[in-house]
Enzyme design. Structure first.
Site, PDB file in Angstrom:
ATOM      1  N   GLU A 149       0.846  -1.185   0.000  1.00 43.63           N
ATOM      2  CA  GLU A 149       0.000   0.000   0.000  1.00 43.63           C
ATOM      3  C   GLU A 149       0.884   1.239   0.000  1.00 43.63           C
ATOM      4  OE1 GLU A 149      -3.146   0.062   2.956  1.00 43.63           O
ATOM      5  OE2 GLU A 149      -3.456   2.195   2.647  1.00 43.63           O
TER       6      GLU A 149
ATOM      7  N   ARG B 124      -7.408   2.884  13.291  1.00 36.41           N
ATOM      8  CA  ARG B 124      -8.326   1.754  13.086  1.00 36.41           C
ATOM      9  C   ARG B 124      -8.313   0.804  14.284  1.00 36.41           C
ATOM     10  NH1 ARG B 124     -11.702  -0.500   9.116  1.00 36.41           N
ATOM     11  NH2 ARG B 124     -11.200   0.938   7.447  1.00 36.41           N
TER      12      ARG B 124
ATOM     13  N   GLU C 120     -10.753  -7.819   4.155  1.00 35.21           N
ATOM     14  CA  GLU C 120     -10.087  -7.935   5.450  1.00 35.21           C
ATOM     15  C   GLU C 120     -10.857  -8.697   6.535  1.00 35.21           C
ATOM     16  OE1 GLU C 120      -9.601  -3.646   5.052  1.00 35.21           O
ATOM     17  OE2 GLU C 120      -7.632  -3.867   5.939  1.00 35.21           O
TER      18      GLU C 120
HETATM   19 MO1  MOS Z   1      -5.007  -2.857   3.386  1.00 30.48          MO
HETATM   20  S1  MOS Z   1      -4.170  -3.536   5.145  1.00 30.48           S
HETATM   21  O1  MOS Z   1      -6.007  -1.600   3.923  1.00 30.48           O
HETATM   22  O2  MOS Z   1      -3.766  -2.477   2.293  1.00 30.48           O
END
Ligand code: MOS
Length: 765
Positions: free
Chosen positions: A240, A318, A721
């Protein structure tokens, strides 16, 4: 309503995973498969051998003279900013005068071939004056080393609520890191293009983040950097933010030397240089009344952020959002600190801090239950959230499926019988014990940073009726391309065979949010829907005016056939498109979507950050060998709230993969750094991940079919997730088996619960 297996099979056959045939026939293209261009340079990174220190001297003159080496780059060779920090500008691309973690990049070697780069790597000499190394987040906190301001979520008044509690329990928990271990390691390929520009092929979840970072490093505007992504061989959060460094390095070499360049990390380099799931050390205090209602909960989280902020501040947030998991607790105070240590910057990993928060509340409940001599499931069910409940962050729960999933799991999987069977088994067996646990999950869907919840899509219908679709979504094995194809096919009323999903490219779809937060299909799918609908409007208006000569008629295209007032016409998709093209009507459209309703005010830590929540409950059973400390996960059965799944195969795959990955994090995967900050679990021989043999023999996932969520794409809820957190139940199932053998076990709430810890817990060693 529960799907039976027959139904699932039927839907799978209708449309499966569009990417799978390419994978199993070796036709899928990854970064390392891009054909080498004339003059391609191979990069190697020289990284810090120590975790903290001052660079006194670095000598690479000899290395640079190696036959085949073109140039060695240091931080002084960067034309723009030596900065890759995403949320906070605290991370240099190449170390300057100091190093802050083992594996921190210092130099880039660009060579004609891999052997030359390798040879040069060994000739580099560096002298570093060591500085104190911190690997423990609590030690960092004590020295006020924080990556970002601490956060506090609060509802009610825990101070006064604790005085009203009959039972109060306090404790400490630990969760360790997790190596992403995507099959495709980090990498990028770049070449210079006209107008002082560069094109990058990157294995990234965030093409725009790569574009932004490379532009910053090169000192050029974003329109001079084009980023293209075909697919990833896995991301799990590890690409990411952390794909940017290698992309920026290849871009730098391509830009300066005006030659193509590629950088693919070797597995051990990847494991050493990149961050992992953030380990957490946490304190909890839980208070219950005489009926086991949780009246008050306090938690303090010490997040091990590593040497730079990376995504840790957002992950910390989060953790707070999910600190009460599926429960309603009227009085909560949760505090979180992002601690700066001398480890590689830890980063996003499936669940993004949520799992770390959920583990603590589950441990607190288990702790209370064990102390009270009752079943944890009693406290879990008693305190399960319902519609109208307010979460600590202010959102009022709507369309909750927490109780329905739980109750469905209890009845569907006959939990009472399983409990009795385990009891009977344990009574009969002295040295093999079984344990089980229930794990509810409530996961919020949306980027917690409201600003990131928007997406765009570009659709071209070509004159032969074929369709090209571009979105901001990145395919990383999660099946998002399949879902995008389905959305376009369904909206146009045509066959999926007509649709081609193009690569994710910053010149076609700009300003993308990364493919993350389980939100990719929702955001990009809704943008795609918007684009297709614009084209549909033009088609319909043409049919009404030019074909039906009746603007009031009802037009529909289904199964590639044009229907007017429910009657089939001679027009099909193909000849309709030809006509439209001849009439000079626009057959392209750009769609945009921004999630409505959501908002969050950080100043008061209250708002409505999530479009909706995904719910589920899993039951996990384990068997422990009480002589050797080894164990097996016998079964995982989950009731999962997938909404109205548009692709059972893809969603089931996400659930099964997530569960196994969650079990891995909780049981066998052990990231180990020594006190000098050196990674000991630095290869596949020292870091164990679940293989096919560690997949539970009996793994079933049943979808709870609901259709209440319009903010999910075609009511098919986000699935990336949430299933990982079912794996947390494996920890408690194993722990319960240990306690069945040794009720006075000193085993701690310290994950992963490795066979070593189990053995010590069995015998209080
Ligand atoms: Mo994911 S852990 O939101 O790339």
């Amino acid at each position: 309503m529960i799907d039976d297996k027959v139904n699932i099979k039927k839907t799978e056959m209708q449309f499966g995973n569009a990417d799978a045939p390419g994978h199993v026939t070796c036709k899928s293209i990854y970064v390392d498969d891009i054909p080498a261009m004339e003059g391609l340079l191979y990069l190697r990174v020289f990284d810090s051998p120590v975790a903290h220190g001052k660079i006194k001297n670095i000598d690479y003159a000899e290395a640079e003279k190696t036959d085949g080496v073109v140039k060695i780059f240091c931080y002084k060779d960067i034309p723009g900013e030596n900065q890759i920090g995403g949320i906070i500008a605290d991370e240099p691309l190449l170390a300057g005068n100091e190093v802050h973690f083992c594996g921190q990049p210092i130099l880039i070697i660009a060579a004609e071939n891999e052997d030359a780069a390798e040879e040069a790597l060994h000739k580099i000499k560096v002298e570093i004056e060591p500085l104190p190394v911190i690997t423990d987040p609590r030690v960092a906190f004590a020295q006020n080393k924080l990556l970002s301001p601490s956060r506090k979520f609060k509802i009610g008044d825990t101070l006064s609520a604790f005085t009203k509690c009959k039972y109060v329990f306090e404790g400490k928990t630990e969760t360790n890191g997790q190596e992403h271990l995507y099959l495709e390691t980090q990498g990028a390929y770049a070449y210079p293009t006209e107008h002082d520009s560069v094109k990058i092929f990157s294995s990234t979840q965030g093409p725009t983040q790569v574009q932004r970072t490379a532009a910053r490093v090169l000192g050029v505007s974003m329109n001079k950097v084009e980023v293209d992504v075909s697919r990833l061989g896995g991301g799990f959060g590890g690409k990411e933010d952390q794909a940017s460094a290698w992309a920026a390095m290849t871009a730098l070499v391509a830009y300066i030397l005006k030659r193509p360049a590629k950088c693919i990390l070797h597995r051990m380099e990847d494991m050493r240089m990149t961050g992992k799931r953030n380990p957490y050390s946490s304190d909890h205090k839980i208070g219950l009344d005489e009926n086991y209602n949780i009246l008050a909960y306090e938690a303090t989280f010490y997040q091990n952020g590593g040497a730079a902020a990376d995504l840790s501040p957002a992950i910390l947030e989060r953790t707070l959002f999910h600190c009460t998991n599926s429960y309603f607790i009227p009085n909560v105070t949760a505090t979180a600190h992002s601690c700066k240590t001398n480890l590689p910057p830890n980063t996003a990993f499936r669940g993004f801090g949520g799992p770390q928060g959920m583990f603590v509340i589950e441990a607190a409940i288990d702790h209370a239950a064990k102390s009270l001599g009752i079943d944890a499931s009693l406290i879990q069910r008693k305190n399960m959230m319902d519609d109208g409940n307010e979460m600590p962050y202010g959102q009022i729960i709507k369309n909750s499926e927490a109780k329905s999933c739980w109750d469905e799991a209890i009845s569907k999987y006959d939990i009472e019988t399983i409990k009795k069977e385990i009891k009977a088994f344990n009574a009969k067996n002295d040295f093999i014990k079984k344990g089980m646990a229930l794990m509810p999950v409530c996961f919020g869907i949306s980027f917690t940073n409201t600003m990131m919840n928007h997406a765009r899509a570009l659709v071209h219908v070509y004159s032969d009726g074929s369709v090209g679709v571009s979105t901001g979504a990145v395919e990383m094995g999660q099946g998002v391309n399949s879902k995008m194809i389905q959305v376009a096919a369904k909206t146009f009323g045509i066959s999926t065979d007509r649709i081609k999903l193009e690569t994710t490219n910053t010149t076609r779809v700009a300003n993308t949010s990364p493919s993350a937060a389980s939100s990719t299909a929702d955001l990009n799918g809704k943008a795609l829907l918007h684009a297709c609908n614009q084209i549909n409007e033009r088609l319909h208006s043409f049919i009404k005016t030019e074909i039906a000569s009746n603007t009031e008629c009802m037009v529909e295209i289904k199964d590639e056939r044009v229907y007017i007032n429910d009657e089939a016409t001679v027009y099909n998709w193909k000849n309709l498109i030809q006509q439209i093209f001849m009439k000079r009507i626009n057959l392209s459209a750009k769609g945009h979507y921004a999630t409505p309703v959501i908002h969050f005010d950080k100043a008061i830590e209250k708002g409505h950050p999530f479009a909706y929540h995904v719910y589920g409950t899993a039951v996990i059973a384990a068997t422990v060998d009480c002589i050797r400390g080894i164990y097996e996960i016998d079964a995982v059965h989950a009731i999962h709230d997938a909404g109205t799944s548009i692709n059972h195969l893809v969603d089931l795959g996400q659930c099964e993969g997530g569960i196994v990955q969650g079990i891995g994090w909780m049981t066998m995967e052990e990231v180990v750094y020594n006190e000098e900050g050196k990674l000991l679990s630095n290869a596949l021989s020292t870091y164990k991940i679940p293989d096919i043999y560690s997949v539970p023999k009996d793994l079933t996932v049943q979808f709870l079919n609901t259709d209440k969520n319009n903010l999910a794409i075609l009511k098919s809820k986000a699935v990336g997730e949430p299933p990982l957190m079912y794996g947390i139940g494996a920890f408690f199932a194993i722990r319960n088996a240990v306690l069945a053998f040794n009720p006075g076990s000193n085993i701690k709430y310290n994950a992963p619960i490795t066979p070593e810890k189990v053995l010590m817990g069995l015998y209080n060693m």
